[in-house]
Each structure stands twice: as C-alpha cells, then as structure tokens.
Design an enzyme around this catalytic site. Structure first.
Site, mmCIF file in Angstrom:
data_model
loop_
_atom_site.group_PDB
_atom_site.id
_atom_site.type_symbol
_atom_site.label_atom_id
_atom_site.label_comp_id
_atom_site.label_asym_id
_atom_site.label_seq_id
_atom_site.Cartn_x
_atom_site.Cartn_y
_atom_site.Cartn_z
ATOM 1 N N GLU A 106 37.300 47.163 28.786
ATOM 2 C CA GLU A 106 38.452 47.904 29.272
ATOM 3 C C GLU A 106 39.055 48.787 28.183
ATOM 4 O O GLU A 106 38.869 48.554 26.978
ATOM 5 C CB GLU A 106 39.498 46.928 29.822
ATOM 6 C CG GLU A 106 40.773 47.577 30.379
ATOM 7 C CD GLU A 106 40.539 48.541 31.530
ATOM 8 O OE1 GLU A 106 39.854 49.550 31.311
ATOM 9 O OE2 GLU A 106 41.075 48.303 32.623
ATOM 10 N N ARG A 116 34.206 47.303 39.776
ATOM 11 C CA ARG A 116 35.315 46.769 38.988
ATOM 12 C C ARG A 116 35.355 45.246 39.164
ATOM 13 O O ARG A 116 35.005 44.724 40.229
ATOM 14 C CB ARG A 116 36.647 47.372 39.449
ATOM 15 C CG ARG A 116 37.828 46.951 38.584
ATOM 16 C CD ARG A 116 39.158 47.430 39.148
ATOM 17 N NE ARG A 116 40.265 46.948 38.352
ATOM 18 C CZ ARG A 116 41.539 46.988 38.730
ATOM 19 N NH1 ARG A 116 41.874 47.495 39.909
ATOM 20 N NH2 ARG A 116 42.481 46.521 37.941
ATOM 21 N N HIS A 117 35.798 44.545 38.142
ATOM 22 C CA HIS A 117 35.901 43.082 38.213
ATOM 23 C C HIS A 117 36.897 42.636 39.280
ATOM 24 O O HIS A 117 37.736 43.422 39.754
ATOM 25 C CB HIS A 117 36.330 42.518 36.851
ATOM 26 C CG HIS A 117 37.703 42.977 36.435
ATOM 27 N ND1 HIS A 117 38.861 42.411 36.916
ATOM 28 C CD2 HIS A 117 38.099 43.949 35.572
ATOM 29 C CE1 HIS A 117 39.909 43.011 36.384
ATOM 30 N NE2 HIS A 117 39.476 43.956 35.563
ATOM 31 N N GLY A 118 36.827 41.367 39.644
ATOM 32 C CA GLY A 118 37.769 40.793 40.601
ATOM 33 C C GLY A 118 39.156 40.606 39.992
ATOM 34 O O GLY A 118 39.363 40.764 38.779
ATOM 35 N N GLU A 119 40.097 40.241 40.836
ATOM 36 C CA GLU A 119 41.491 40.099 40.418
ATOM 37 C C GLU A 119 41.675 38.944 39.429
ATOM 38 O O GLU A 119 41.035 37.894 39.523
ATOM 39 C CB GLU A 119 42.359 39.829 41.641
ATOM 40 C CG GLU A 119 43.843 39.694 41.334
ATOM 41 C CD GLU A 119 44.593 38.960 42.439
ATOM 42 O OE1 GLU A 119 45.231 39.652 43.253
ATOM 43 O OE2 GLU A 119 44.529 37.709 42.487
ATOM 44 N N THR A 120 42.569 39.153 38.466
ATOM 45 C CA THR A 120 43.027 38.087 37.578
ATOM 46 C C THR A 120 44.511 37.830 37.866
ATOM 47 O O THR A 120 45.163 38.605 38.577
ATOM 48 C CB THR A 120 42.876 38.469 36.098
ATOM 49 O OG1 THR A 120 43.804 39.536 35.797
ATOM 50 C CG2 THR A 120 41.458 38.922 35.778
ATOM 51 N N HIS A 121 45.042 36.767 37.275
ATOM 52 C CA HIS A 121 46.485 36.486 37.411
ATOM 53 C C HIS A 121 47.303 37.656 36.872
ATOM 54 O O HIS A 121 48.350 38.005 37.442
ATOM 55 C CB HIS A 121 46.830 35.210 36.658
ATOM 56 C CG HIS A 121 48.293 34.908 36.592
ATOM 57 N ND1 HIS A 121 49.017 34.470 37.681
ATOM 58 C CD2 HIS A 121 49.187 35.011 35.556
ATOM 59 C CE1 HIS A 121 50.288 34.310 37.321
ATOM 60 N NE2 HIS A 121 50.416 34.623 36.052
ATOM 61 N N TYR A 122 46.812 38.284 35.802
ATOM 62 C CA TYR A 122 47.530 39.429 35.222
ATOM 63 C C TYR A 122 47.582 40.586 36.207
ATOM 64 O O TYR A 122 48.614 41.272 36.336
ATOM 65 C CB TYR A 122 46.873 39.858 33.906
ATOM 66 C CG TYR A 122 47.272 38.999 32.730
ATOM 67 C CD1 TYR A 122 48.201 39.450 31.796
ATOM 68 C CD2 TYR A 122 46.730 37.731 32.545
ATOM 69 C CE1 TYR A 122 48.579 38.663 30.715
ATOM 70 C CE2 TYR A 122 47.102 36.933 31.474
ATOM 71 C CZ TYR A 122 48.022 37.403 30.564
ATOM 72 O OH TYR A 122 48.411 36.626 29.506
ATOM 73 N N ASN A 123 46.466 40.867 36.895
ATOM 74 C CA ASN A 123 46.475 41.910 37.919
ATOM 75 C C ASN A 123 47.517 41.610 38.982
ATOM 76 O O ASN A 123 48.316 42.473 39.369
ATOM 77 C CB ASN A 123 45.106 42.007 38.604
ATOM 78 C CG ASN A 123 44.006 42.547 37.715
ATOM 79 O OD1 ASN A 123 42.877 42.048 37.754
ATOM 80 N ND2 ASN A 123 44.286 43.556 36.927
ATOM 81 N N ARG A 175 36.460 38.418 32.603
ATOM 82 C CA ARG A 175 36.676 38.743 34.014
ATOM 83 C C ARG A 175 35.508 39.550 34.599
ATOM 84 O O ARG A 175 35.163 39.382 35.769
ATOM 85 C CB ARG A 175 38.003 39.481 34.195
ATOM 86 C CG ARG A 175 38.209 40.732 33.335
ATOM 87 C CD ARG A 175 39.672 41.135 33.362
ATOM 88 N NE ARG A 175 39.998 42.373 32.651
ATOM 89 C CZ ARG A 175 40.329 42.432 31.377
ATOM 90 N NH1 ARG A 175 40.340 41.313 30.632
ATOM 91 N NH2 ARG A 175 40.650 43.589 30.818
#
Length: 253
Positions: free
Chosen positions: A91, A12-19, A63
């Site tokens: 996604e 899975r991709h790394g964290e974003t601000h939305y996460n 992302r």
C-alpha cells in the site's frame, strides 16, 4: 509478428477492522482481515473459481496475503502455483497519518490547501512515488510473463475482448493470466498509470470519475496485455485493453 497476449486481474484485499472504522493503514499498520473481509475474500474466491490463472502476485502485507490465499484455495488452476510476494505491491505510505482517521487525513489536506488523493502527509509517499513502484512492478511482471509463457505466443492479430458480465470476461482465447492482489490507494495509482501512461483505452461509456475512484474491498479490475519479444530477448508492451474496472458484484450477491 509474434506476440504473447495475457490477462491481468487486479484485486483489492478484503476488509480489515481499520477499513470498517475509517482508519488509515498504509504500510505500518499490518492488520489481518476482519470477519467481513474473510467473507469477502471467500466470495471473490468463489467468483473466480473457474477462471484459469498461470501466475499469482501479491503484496507482502498480511491483509493482501490472506485475500490471495483464500482466492487461490478455491481455484484448481492455482494448485501448485507459487504465490510471488512482492513489496512493490504494498500500500501507499501515508506517513504520520497512518493509524489515524480518514476524516482527519482529509482535514490535513484541507489545511494544507490541497485535495485528495494528491495530498502527501509528512513522511508519506507521493502519488508519483507510488506510480514509480507500479511502473517497476509492471516491467518486472512483463519480463517474467514473457520468459515463462512465450511458448504460448502467436500472431499479433486484431482482437477485442468479449464482455458479458461473466467471471472470465475478456479471457476467452487468452492463454495466460496473472492474478495480482494489492491495495486500494496502490490500485488507484495503477489504474491511472495504465490509462494515462500506457494509453489504455477505456470501455465505451466509462465514467472517468468511477475509473479513478477507490476500488471496494475485493473489487476487481481486468486488463488484457500484449507483449512482443525484442532482438535483445527483452519483452515490451505492444498493446493493452481494459475489460472492466472495480467489479464487485460477488460481494453483493
């Protein structure tokens, strides 16, 4: 009978601000990785740096691409490898809920008398639609891996992956390995598809609730697939084993 065995590692991709803020991204929000997400991708890259890859597939969303590029730069086996960007790996679409809070999404499901992850908001993708994308990607990947790597094929013998808590778990004696960078909801449906429809046995003692949960940012799942070549020169899956699901020690070290 001749067969080709290869590894498949989903990340899975790394964290974003939305996460971080508990907001749904889906397909319309194409956010970059946050500083934490970049650090997670770096940690994943260091964890996998000595694992050999022969192919890299990634969602066409930013992302996921940033995560893939970060992992690949740490890995000498990826030098010169083409990163295949595939929209089949993007996604799940959450329709009108995208950009909103996950808590509000849960309330939408509750108001509709449904539970997550089965609830589909207006203009969103159903689980079955996502699973169909997974099915299409797996079939396309099987053909490509077979076409490119059949020269590594050998006799289809009984085999069990060795699992010792190491980055190369399951890969010893496996000559070919695909890295796939994708998304949380998509990855959950991919695991459902692999276990339920491809009849992949789970490791002894596995908790099904954990297996079908949302993987953490840069969480990893690994499977070993075996394919055979048909008379029409197409490749078909003849076996699949699960090595591990949702491994995330690299971001906790």
């Amino acid at each position: 009978m001749a067969a080709l065995r290869f590894g498949l590692t989903l990340v899975r991709h790394g964290e974003t601000h939305y996460n971080k803020e508990g907001l749904l991204q889906g397909q319309t929000i194409d956010a970059p990785l946050s500083e934490t997400g970049l650090q997670q991708a770096e940690a994943a890259g260091r964890y996998l740096k000595d694992v050999t890859f022969s192919n890299v597939f990634v969602s066409d969303m930013l992302r996921a691409q940033q995560t893939a590029e970060t992992i690949v730069k740490h890995n000498s086996s990826c030098s010169g490898l083409e990163i295949s960007r595939d929209p089949l790996l993007k996604e799940r679409s959450f329709g009108v809920a995208e950009g909103g809070r996950v808590t509000d999404f849960k309330e939408m499901a509750k108001a509709a008398g449904q539970t997550l992850p089965g609830f589909t908001p207006p203009k969103g993708e159903t689980q079955e639609q996502v699973k169909e994308r997974v099915r299409e990607f797996v079939e396309k990947m099987l053909q490509r891996m077979g076409d490119e790597h059949w020269h590594h094929s050998g006799e289809d013998e009984a085999w069990s992956p060795a699992v010792e808590g190491k980055p190369d778990d399951g890969l010893r004696g496996v000559p070919v390995h695909a890295l796939v960078i994708t998304h949380g909801a998509y990855m959950r449906e991919a695991v459902h598809y692999i276990v339920d429809e491809l009849h992949c046995p789970l490791p002894v003692g596995s908790d099904r609730a954990h297996v079908f949960s949302l993987s953490p940012n840069t969480g990893m799942c690994r499977f070993i697939l075996t394919v055979r070549k048909r008379l029409d020169d197409r490749f078909e899956l003849s076996g699949i084993r699960c090595v591990f699901v949702h491994r995330g020690e690299h971001v906790r070290q």
